[in-house]
Design a protein around this motif. Sequence first.
Motif, PDB file in Angstrom:
ATOM      1  N   ASP A  55       8.354 -13.515   7.251  1.00  0.00           N
ATOM      2  CA  ASP A  55       8.503 -12.097   6.885  1.00  0.00           C
ATOM      3  C   ASP A  55       7.146 -11.400   6.848  1.00  0.00           C
ATOM      4  O   ASP A  55       7.011 -10.253   7.289  1.00  0.00           O
ATOM      5  N   GLY A  56       6.148 -12.070   6.326  1.00  0.00           N
ATOM      6  CA  GLY A  56       4.807 -11.496   6.263  1.00  0.00           C
ATOM      7  C   GLY A  56       4.208 -11.283   7.639  1.00  0.00           C
ATOM      8  O   GLY A  56       3.581 -10.256   7.907  1.00  0.00           O
ATOM      9  N   ILE A  57       4.409 -12.243   8.516  1.00  0.00           N
ATOM     10  CA  ILE A  57       3.908 -12.130   9.895  1.00  0.00           C
ATOM     11  C   ILE A  57       4.585 -10.965  10.601  1.00  0.00           C
ATOM     12  O   ILE A  57       3.935 -10.163  11.274  1.00  0.00           O
ATOM     13  N   MET A  58       5.916 -10.863  10.429  1.00  0.00           N
ATOM     14  CA  MET A  58       6.662  -9.770  11.044  1.00  0.00           C
ATOM     15  C   MET A  58       6.165  -8.418  10.522  1.00  0.00           C
ATOM     16  O   MET A  58       5.978  -7.465  11.283  1.00  0.00           O
ATOM     17  N   TYR A  59       5.931  -8.319   9.204  1.00  0.00           N
ATOM     18  CA  TYR A  59       5.458  -7.068   8.616  1.00  0.00           C
ATOM     19  C   TYR A  59       4.083  -6.703   9.164  1.00  0.00           C
ATOM     20  O   TYR A  59       3.831  -5.542   9.494  1.00  0.00           O
ATOM     21  N   LYS A  60       3.176  -7.657   9.246  1.00  0.00           N
ATOM     22  CA  LYS A  60       1.832  -7.376   9.749  1.00  0.00           C
ATOM     23  C   LYS A  60       1.885  -6.894  11.203  1.00  0.00           C
ATOM     24  O   LYS A  60       1.147  -5.990  11.582  1.00  0.00           O
ATOM     25  N   LYS A  61       2.774  -7.495  12.020  1.00  0.00           N
ATOM     26  CA  LYS A  61       2.917  -7.039  13.404  1.00  0.00           C
ATOM     27  C   LYS A  61       3.442  -5.611  13.439  1.00  0.00           C
ATOM     28  O   LYS A  61       2.966  -4.785  14.222  1.00  0.00           O
ATOM     29  N   TRP A  62       4.446  -5.315  12.600  1.00  0.00           N
ATOM     30  CA  TRP A  62       4.998  -3.956  12.555  1.00  0.00           C
ATOM     31  C   TRP A  62       3.939  -2.966  12.085  1.00  0.00           C
ATOM     32  O   TRP A  62       3.815  -1.881  12.632  1.00  0.00           O
ATOM     33  N   GLU A  63       3.172  -3.360  11.076  1.00  0.00           N
ATOM     34  CA  GLU A  63       2.141  -2.488  10.522  1.00  0.00           C
ATOM     35  C   GLU A  63       1.097  -2.125  11.578  1.00  0.00           C
ATOM     36  O   GLU A  63       0.593  -1.000  11.607  1.00  0.00           O
ATOM     37  N   ALA A  64       0.790  -3.063  12.479  1.00  0.00           N
ATOM     38  CA  ALA A  64      -0.212  -2.823  13.523  1.00  0.00           C
ATOM     39  C   ALA A  64       0.378  -2.101  14.733  1.00  0.00           C
ATOM     40  O   ALA A  64      -0.366  -1.556  15.550  1.00  0.00           O
ATOM     41  N   SER A  65       1.707  -2.059  14.836  1.00  0.00           N
ATOM     42  CA  SER A  65       2.350  -1.426  15.982  1.00  0.00           C
ATOM     43  C   SER A  65       2.224   0.095  15.904  1.00  0.00           C
ATOM     44  O   SER A  65       1.865   0.676  14.875  1.00  0.00           O
ATOM     45  N   HIS A  72       2.809   4.856   8.556  1.00  0.00           N
ATOM     46  CA  HIS A  72       1.686   4.765   7.621  1.00  0.00           C
ATOM     47  C   HIS A  72       0.919   6.086   7.545  1.00  0.00           C
ATOM     48  O   HIS A  72       0.578   6.564   6.457  1.00  0.00           O
ATOM     49  N   ASN A  73       0.652   6.698   8.697  1.00  0.00           N
ATOM     50  CA  ASN A  73      -0.080   7.969   8.718  1.00  0.00           C
ATOM     51  C   ASN A  73       0.714   9.087   8.039  1.00  0.00           C
ATOM     52  O   ASN A  73       0.134   9.919   7.338  1.00  0.00           O
ATOM     53  N   SER A  74       2.025   9.092   8.235  1.00  0.00           N
ATOM     54  CA  SER A  74       2.867  10.092   7.566  1.00  0.00           C
ATOM     55  C   SER A  74       2.824   9.900   6.054  1.00  0.00           C
ATOM     56  O   SER A  74       2.786  10.873   5.292  1.00  0.00           O
ATOM     57  N   ALA A  75       2.839   8.659   5.614  1.00  0.00           N
ATOM     58  CA  ALA A  75       2.780   8.372   4.174  1.00  0.00           C
ATOM     59  C   ALA A  75       1.441   8.810   3.590  1.00  0.00           C
ATOM     60  O   ALA A  75       1.380   9.354   2.481  1.00  0.00           O
ATOM     61  N   ILE A  76       0.364   8.607   4.330  1.00  0.00           N
ATOM     62  CA  ILE A  76      -0.963   8.996   3.850  1.00  0.00           C
ATOM     63  C   ILE A  76      -1.064  10.511   3.687  1.00  0.00           C
ATOM     64  O   ILE A  76      -1.690  11.001   2.742  1.00  0.00           O
ATOM     65  N   LYS A  77      -0.403  11.273   4.575  1.00  0.00           N
ATOM     66  CA  LYS A  77      -0.487  12.735   4.520  1.00  0.00           C
ATOM     67  C   LYS A  77      -0.001  13.301   3.182  1.00  0.00           C
ATOM     68  O   LYS A  77      -0.503  14.320   2.730  1.00  0.00           O
ATOM     69  N   SER A 156       7.306   4.670  -0.075  1.00  0.00           N
ATOM     70  CA  SER A 156       7.227   3.310   0.464  1.00  0.00           C
ATOM     71  C   SER A 156       7.489   3.341   1.961  1.00  0.00           C
ATOM     72  O   SER A 156       7.881   4.365   2.518  1.00  0.00           O
ATOM     73  N   GLN A 157       7.287   2.202   2.577  1.00  0.00           N
ATOM     74  CA  GLN A 157       7.529   2.059   4.006  1.00  0.00           C
ATOM     75  C   GLN A 157       8.061   0.667   4.273  1.00  0.00           C
ATOM     76  O   GLN A 157       7.723  -0.282   3.562  1.00  0.00           O
ATOM     77  N   ALA A 158       8.913   0.566   5.281  1.00  0.00           N
ATOM     78  CA  ALA A 158       9.522  -0.716   5.612  1.00  0.00           C
ATOM     79  C   ALA A 158       9.757  -0.771   7.121  1.00  0.00           C
ATOM     80  O   ALA A 158      10.080   0.250   7.736  1.00  0.00           O
ATOM     81  N   PRO A 159       9.615  -1.954   7.711  1.00  0.00           N
ATOM     82  CA  PRO A 159       9.812  -2.084   9.159  1.00  0.00           C
ATOM     83  C   PRO A 159      11.201  -1.654   9.628  1.00  0.00           C
ATOM     84  O   PRO A 159      11.373  -1.250  10.767  1.00  0.00           O
ATOM     85  N   LYS A 160      12.177  -1.714   8.750  1.00  0.00           N
ATOM     86  CA  LYS A 160      13.550  -1.351   9.117  1.00  0.00           C
ATOM     87  C   LYS A 160      13.688   0.139   9.404  1.00  0.00           C
ATOM     88  O   LYS A 160      14.565   0.555  10.138  1.00  0.00           O
TER      89      LYS A 160
END
Length: 188
Positions: A55-65, A72-77, A156-160
Amino acid sequence: MKKIIYLLILLLVVVSGVVFANRKIKNETIKNTISKPLSVAERKAALKKWEATPDGIMYKKWEASEAGQKVHNSAIKISKSIKNYTNMEAVVTSLSLPAGARLGFGMMVRINSDDYILAFGPEKSGENMFNFNNGFEQLHTLKVNDKIIIRSHHISQAPKYSYPIIMGDYVERDNKTIYMREPSKDGC
């Protein structure tokens, strides 16, 4: 007759003892399960351990995609407004959540040209014993393109999901509060 009365008293004493003993065991178990917060080093170690899981590996790949970066950028705004619990102007873009969403009641909104999921949690059916319903009745009156003011303490943010998720704490339309989350009763 005396034997039956003595038998009933004995039975009452035994049952009371079992109930009391069981209650004491449950209280001790609860006290033993409460733990102190993790230190920064322990949290970092736990995060590293989780990142090594599938799950962690999948999340890190999604986070970098590209999709993860967009979310992530929308959440930062809006993170400053979330942190300071200030008003955010939004426009309702859809009265339903994306297909397959398991966030309870919610809708899609646009804030500063970015789309967000505005989630309120599970919708309770019916009415409670005091004849009040769950507080979402005024939210159900919203229509697409309605302008609202939102305040929230959490994003929050989630790959789903292809959008950041804002937990709706306060919603206002036409200078009238139409939803305010009740404070937690347990203080958390």
